[in-house]
Motif scaffolding. Structure first.
Motif, PDB file in Angstrom:
ATOM      1  N   PHE A 138       8.606  52.408  41.575  1.00 40.90           N
ATOM      2  CA  PHE A 138       9.648  53.253  41.037  1.00 40.90           C
ATOM      3  C   PHE A 138      10.887  52.736  41.190  1.00 40.90           C
ATOM      4  N   GLU A 139      11.545  53.100  40.143  1.00 39.06           N
ATOM      5  CA  GLU A 139      13.107  52.988  40.084  1.00 39.06           C
ATOM      6  C   GLU A 139      13.870  54.445  39.962  1.00 39.06           C
ATOM      7  N   ILE A 140      14.950  54.190  40.974  1.00 41.95           N
ATOM      8  CA  ILE A 140      15.483  55.598  41.287  1.00 41.95           C
ATOM      9  C   ILE A 140      16.887  55.331  40.951  1.00 41.95           C
ATOM     10  N   SER A 141      17.597  56.091  39.958  1.00 40.19           N
ATOM     11  CA  SER A 141      19.160  55.889  39.698  1.00 40.19           C
ATOM     12  C   SER A 141      19.765  57.272  40.298  1.00 40.19           C
ATOM     13  N   ALA A 142      20.489  56.900  41.345  1.00 40.87           N
ATOM     14  CA  ALA A 142      21.195  58.418  42.303  1.00 40.87           C
ATOM     15  C   ALA A 142      22.457  58.160  41.777  1.00 40.87           C
ATOM     16  N   ARG A 143      23.213  59.317  41.669  1.00 40.76           N
ATOM     17  CA  ARG A 143      24.482  59.277  41.546  1.00 40.76           C
ATOM     18  C   ARG A 143      25.408  59.139  42.708  1.00 40.76           C
ATOM     19  N   GLY A 144      26.268  58.489  42.484  1.00 41.06           N
ATOM     20  CA  GLY A 144      27.173  57.684  43.471  1.00 41.06           C
ATOM     21  C   GLY A 144      26.730  56.587  44.316  1.00 41.06           C
ATOM     22  N   TYR A 145      25.353  55.922  43.654  1.00 39.46           N
ATOM     23  CA  TYR A 145      24.725  54.779  44.439  1.00 39.46           C
ATOM     24  C   TYR A 145      24.868  53.714  43.281  1.00 39.46           C
ATOM     25  N   SER A 146      25.787  52.747  43.674  1.00 47.46           N
ATOM     26  CA  SER A 146      26.064  51.479  42.479  1.00 47.46           C
ATOM     27  C   SER A 146      24.705  50.774  42.418  1.00 47.46           C
ATOM     28  N   ASP A 147      23.845  50.566  43.236  1.00 46.81           N
ATOM     29  CA  ASP A 147      22.767  49.883  43.295  1.00 46.81           C
ATOM     30  C   ASP A 147      21.388  50.651  42.820  1.00 46.81           C
ATOM     31  N   THR A 148      20.536  50.388  42.105  1.00 40.67           N
ATOM     32  CA  THR A 148      19.210  50.974  41.865  1.00 40.67           C
ATOM     33  C   THR A 148      18.377  51.222  43.071  1.00 40.67           C
ATOM     34  N   LEU A 149      17.869  52.276  43.532  1.00 36.85           N
ATOM     35  CA  LEU A 149      16.979  52.164  44.465  1.00 36.85           C
ATOM     36  C   LEU A 149      15.372  52.091  44.129  1.00 36.85           C
ATOM     37  N   HIS A 150      14.843  51.315  44.780  1.00 33.08           N
ATOM     38  CA  HIS A 150      13.212  51.072  44.575  1.00 33.08           C
ATOM     39  C   HIS A 150      12.281  51.562  45.682  1.00 33.08           C
ATOM     40  N   ALA A 151      11.275  52.135  44.988  1.00 35.06           N
ATOM     41  CA  ALA A 151      10.179  52.434  46.085  1.00 35.06           C
ATOM     42  C   ALA A 151       9.116  51.713  45.827  1.00 35.06           C
ATOM     43  N   TYR A 152       8.482  51.222  46.755  1.00 29.53           N
ATOM     44  CA  TYR A 152       7.263  50.383  46.611  1.00 29.53           C
ATOM     45  C   TYR A 152       5.844  51.102  46.692  1.00 29.53           C
ATOM     46  N   THR A 153       5.842  52.598  47.115  1.00 22.59           N
ATOM     47  CA  THR A 153       4.500  53.265  47.202  1.00 22.59           C
ATOM     48  C   THR A 153       4.972  54.637  46.831  1.00 22.59           C
ATOM     49  N   ASP A 154       4.078  55.579  46.527  1.00 23.81           N
ATOM     50  CA  ASP A 154       4.196  56.934  46.335  1.00 23.81           C
ATOM     51  C   ASP A 154       4.801  57.498  47.642  1.00 23.81           C
ATOM     52  N   GLU A 155       4.228  57.148  48.613  1.00 24.51           N
ATOM     53  CA  GLU A 155       4.811  57.832  49.888  1.00 24.51           C
ATOM     54  C   GLU A 155       6.398  57.363  50.037  1.00 24.51           C
ATOM     55  N   HIS A 156       6.646  56.018  49.632  1.00 23.65           N
ATOM     56  CA  HIS A 156       8.261  55.694  49.857  1.00 23.65           C
ATOM     57  C   HIS A 156       8.871  56.054  48.900  1.00 23.65           C
ATOM     58  N   TYR A 157       8.446  56.400  47.653  1.00 26.88           N
ATOM     59  CA  TYR A 157       9.234  57.449  46.709  1.00 26.88           C
ATOM     60  C   TYR A 157       9.564  58.847  47.207  1.00 26.88           C
ATOM     61  N   HIS A 158       8.472  59.597  47.624  1.00 31.53           N
ATOM     62  CA  HIS A 158       8.766  60.820  48.061  1.00 31.53           C
ATOM     63  C   HIS A 158       9.712  60.755  49.494  1.00 31.53           C
ATOM     64  N   LYS A 159       9.745  59.937  50.276  1.00 32.68           N
ATOM     65  CA  LYS A 159      10.797  59.859  51.242  1.00 32.68           C
ATOM     66  C   LYS A 159      12.231  59.756  50.797  1.00 32.68           C
ATOM     67  N   LEU A 160      12.544  58.745  49.638  1.00 34.28           N
ATOM     68  CA  LEU A 160      13.662  58.612  49.067  1.00 34.28           C
ATOM     69  C   LEU A 160      14.025  59.748  48.496  1.00 34.28           C
ATOM     70  N   ARG A 161      13.174  60.418  47.599  1.00 30.60           N
ATOM     71  CA  ARG A 161      13.519  61.651  46.911  1.00 30.60           C
ATOM     72  C   ARG A 161      13.984  62.748  47.871  1.00 30.60           C
ATOM     73  N   ASP A 162      13.127  62.934  49.074  1.00 25.91           N
ATOM     74  CA  ASP A 162      13.478  63.916  49.837  1.00 25.91           C
ATOM     75  C   ASP A 162      14.776  63.922  50.635  1.00 25.91           C
ATOM     76  N   ALA A 163      15.096  62.581  50.639  1.00 25.25           N
ATOM     77  CA  ALA A 163      16.421  62.348  51.345  1.00 25.25           C
ATOM     78  C   ALA A 163      17.605  62.538  50.352  1.00 25.25           C
ATOM     79  N   LEU A 164      17.318  62.341  49.153  1.00 21.06           N
ATOM     80  CA  LEU A 164      18.373  62.576  48.003  1.00 21.06           C
ATOM     81  C   LEU A 164      18.666  64.189  47.943  1.00 21.06           C
ATOM     82  N   ASP A 165      17.445  64.704  47.685  1.00 22.72           N
ATOM     83  CA  ASP A 165      17.373  66.191  47.803  1.00 22.72           C
ATOM     84  C   ASP A 165      18.250  66.931  48.776  1.00 22.72           C
TER      85      ASP A 165
END
Length: 218
Positions: A138-165
């Motif tokens: 996954f590629e995640i573009s988050a407001r306020g982050y200059s760099d794109t975030l990358h998730a390497y598994t579904d679990e990793h994506y969910h952790k990043l998503r939950d942290a942003l939420d």
């Protein structure tokens, strides 16, 4: 005069040899090969596409393995021979890197290739010259982050998503559908650039885990 045959689909590099830093990337198919070849450093990075899913070398006879086109093309590119004739000093690259799509098929292909290396080219594993690079899922573009975030598994994506939420940060996501769907900058940064990619050297225990997962007898 001896003529050395190399695979026609091998996109080779300029440098060769065991201490040259040269890398041979194994990828899934022509589309992935063209994508990686476009982004790679042609001085020391070569690319060889596989055609179809690899044979399960744990379930096949040596005779069948040696007739397999995918495996024979790989050994031609390496220049090492295989089995009892394997010669590590003749290897044309410092390392081989498995670079497959971050989906179920890619994981399966990687496991099957590792099983092959363990059975027919084991000294290469013992010399720490076989590695894997996992592309992001996954590629995640988050407001306020200059760099794109990358998730390497579904679990990793969910952790990043939950942290942003939890922080109330708005974001958008994109799921990659293989190497060919990645933009050049992301592919270079996460998979090809030695200074920024995450690489894992494969060992005998990794091959044992692959064998346990996919079965077969030696």
């Amino acid at each position: 005069m001896t003529f050395i045959v190399r695979p026609t689909k091998l996109v080779d590099c300029e440098l060769h040899g065991g201490d040259s830093g040269a890398e041979l990337f194994l990828v899934e198919g022509d589309s992935a090969s063209k994508t990686v070849a476009r982004v790679r450093d042609s001085r020391f990075q070569a690319v060889l596409p596989m055609q179809g899913k690899p044979m399960n070398a744990a379930k096949a006879s040596v005779k069948s393995i040696e007739k397999n086109q995918l495996f024979t093309k790989l050994v031609e590119a390496l220049g090492t021979g295989w089995g009892d004739a394997f010669d590590l000093t003749a290897m044309r690259y410092q390392r081989v890197i498995l670079l497959f799509d971050p989906d179920a098929d890619g994981i399966h292909c990687g496991a099957l290739m590792l099983i092959f290396f363990d059975r027919m080219l084991r000294p290469l594993i013992d010399a720490n010259r076989l590695a894997v690079v996992q592309p992001p899922l996954f590629e995640i573009s988050a407001r306020g982050y200059s760099d794109t975030l990358h998730a390497y598994t579904d679990e990793h994506y969910h952790k990043l998503r939950d942290a942003l939420d939890a922080k109330g940060i708005a974001y958008s996501k994109r799921r990659y559908r293989g190497l060919a769907s990645m933009n050049d900058e992301t592919l270079h940064e996460t998979c090809l650039d030695p200074d920024s990619r995450s690489i894992h050297l494969l060992q005998r225990q990794d091959a044992a885990a692959a064998l346990a997962a996919f079965g077969g007898k030696r």
